[in-house]
Scaffold this motif. Structure first.
Motif, mmCIF file in Angstrom:
data_model
loop_
_atom_site.group_PDB
_atom_site.id
_atom_site.type_symbol
_atom_site.label_atom_id
_atom_site.label_comp_id
_atom_site.label_asym_id
_atom_site.label_seq_id
_atom_site.Cartn_x
_atom_site.Cartn_y
_atom_site.Cartn_z
ATOM 1 N N ARG A 225 0.864 -1.195 0.000
ATOM 2 C CA ARG A 225 0.000 0.000 0.000
ATOM 3 C C ARG A 225 0.891 1.232 0.000
ATOM 4 N NH1 ARG A 225 -2.061 0.865 6.297
ATOM 5 N NH2 ARG A 225 -0.005 1.248 7.135
ATOM 6 N N HIS A 236 2.372 -3.440 4.049
ATOM 7 C CA HIS A 236 1.602 -3.327 5.296
ATOM 8 C C HIS A 236 1.475 -4.735 5.856
ATOM 9 C CE1 HIS A 236 -2.324 -2.652 7.585
ATOM 10 N NE2 HIS A 236 -1.362 -2.075 8.259
ATOM 11 N N ASP A 240 -5.656 -3.607 9.619
ATOM 12 C CA ASP A 240 -6.093 -2.505 10.490
ATOM 13 C C ASP A 240 -7.597 -2.542 10.711
ATOM 14 O OD1 ASP A 240 -3.516 -1.660 10.583
ATOM 15 O OD2 ASP A 240 -3.784 0.067 9.267
ATOM 16 N N HIS A 316 -6.649 3.239 15.836
ATOM 17 C CA HIS A 316 -7.008 1.996 15.134
ATOM 18 C C HIS A 316 -6.241 0.845 15.790
ATOM 19 C CE1 HIS A 316 -3.112 2.611 13.128
ATOM 20 N NE2 HIS A 316 -3.178 1.381 12.669
ATOM 21 N N HIS A 318 -3.865 -2.305 14.867
ATOM 22 C CA HIS A 318 -3.063 -2.987 13.848
ATOM 23 C C HIS A 318 -2.835 -4.411 14.372
ATOM 24 C CE1 HIS A 318 0.271 -3.517 10.911
ATOM 25 N NE2 HIS A 318 0.864 -4.151 11.904
HETATM 26 ZN ZN LIG Z 1 -1.574 -1.409 10.307
#
Ligand SMILES: [Zn+2]
Length: 339
Positions: A225, A236, A240, A316, A318
């Protein structure tokens, strides 16, 4: 004539019945809406539920929630209400007037404060100061709430963070210095934290792993990404999930906490769980952690609270999936195979 009298009688007879029916409908309406309000209040997870990261406190402490909210806001830590209530639970269970046992922090003898509101004001202010001195390290601040602020300097000079070993060393040092048999409660952090571990009693499964958040919404997939900071194409290495600052983060399966780390440069505050099949799950960017290294955890058990610590652009979770040190797509574990 006769006919008219008959219909008049009918009206005279029917009118009161109509009113009676209306009256009962009204009463039932009120009862049903009250019942609905009551049950939806229960479902919000407040009180003893402990769901959604709420502290598992008794009625005495729950009744004082507005005071905790008031003084948490006043002393600059509005997001710590649950933890403050867990402290009060550990300190008094709401059975003493000095609910937060905070009198000593202002030089009064134990139980020197005799108004619960005053105790909460003083206790919240003191915890807020400890949290600031500890640079936001919740466990360090908690242990200092019990030991006094001197513990923070000591921990900073002996490894830079809270560990049980540092707490024990400080306790025996202080006991020697003061000629006391013991000093403080070395298990204070876990004693408070046991009121904080929420359990998601209804974890949501699609594949082998349960979802680590309630109402899962994926905001970034595993794979290549464009980097949110540089705009370059990068890998990545996790998945997420959208979450808010007070949301609970839950373990995706049963296992043992392999790592519980504060202030990692990229992961921030994170937890890594080793599952029974030697797979690992890792939860990054949390605002605070609820578990310690070596803890056994169950699926749906709360590991920490959603945040944006470390290398992160907004709140968020991860989530990573590791096998033999290799990072793989967590979707392999979260989704059923025929997906
Ligand atoms: Zn992430």
């Amino acid at each position: 004539m006769k006919k008219q009298a008959k219909s008049l009688m009918k009206i005279k007879f029917l009118l009161p019945i109509g009113f009676l029916v209306l009256f009962f409908l009204l009463i039932f309406g009120v009862i049903f809406s009250l019942l609905f309000l009551f049950s939806s209040d229960k479902e919000s997870g407040e009180g003893m539920g402990g769901i959604d990261g709420n502290a598992l406190v008794n009625e005495n402490i729950e009744r004082m929630r507005p005071l905790f909210e008031k003084y948490a806001k006043l002393h600059g830590i509005p997001d710590q209400v649950e933890l403050l209530m867990a402290i009060a639970m550990q300190e008094s269970g709401g059975r003493h007037l000095d609910v937060m046992q905070s009198s000593e922090s202002i030089g009064l003898p134990p139980n020197g404060i005799i108004r619960p509101e005053r105790s909460i004001d003083v206790g919240v202010k003191y915890f807020s100061q400890m949290l600031q001195q500890a640079n936001g390290d919740t466990k360090l601040a908690l242990q200092a709430y019990n030991f006094g602020g001197g513990f923070i300097d000591y921990a900073m000079n002996n490894g830079g963070k809270y560990t049980l070993e540092v707490a024990e060393a400080f306790s025996s040092m202080q006991a020697d210095k003061l000629g006391w048999e013991s000093y403080g409660d070395t298990s204070y952090v876990s004693n408070v934290m046991r009121y904080m571990s929420g359990i998601n009693t209804n974890p949501e499964f699609d594949g082998e792993w349960a979802y680590p958040v309630k109402n899962p919404v994926i905001t970034s997939e595993y794979g290549m990404r464009s980097d949110p900071f540089t705009g370059e194409q990068t890998m990545h290495s996790g998945l997420d999930f959208d979450c808010d600052i007070s949301d609970s983060i839950y373990s995706v399966g049963d296992g043992t906490v392999e790592q519980a780390v504060n202030f990692h440069v990229s992961y921030g505050n994170y937890v890594m769980v080793k599952h029974n099949d030697n797979d690992y799950s890792l939860y990054a960017h949390m605002s605070s952690l609820n578990v310690n290294e070596g803890d056994e955890v169950k699926v749906g058990q709360q590991l920490g609270v959603c945040g944006t610590t470390g290398n992160s652009t907004g709140t968020h979770l991860h989530l990573e999936y590791l096998v033999d040190g290799q990072k793989k797509d967590p979707a392999l574990k979260l989704n059923s195979e025929d997906d």
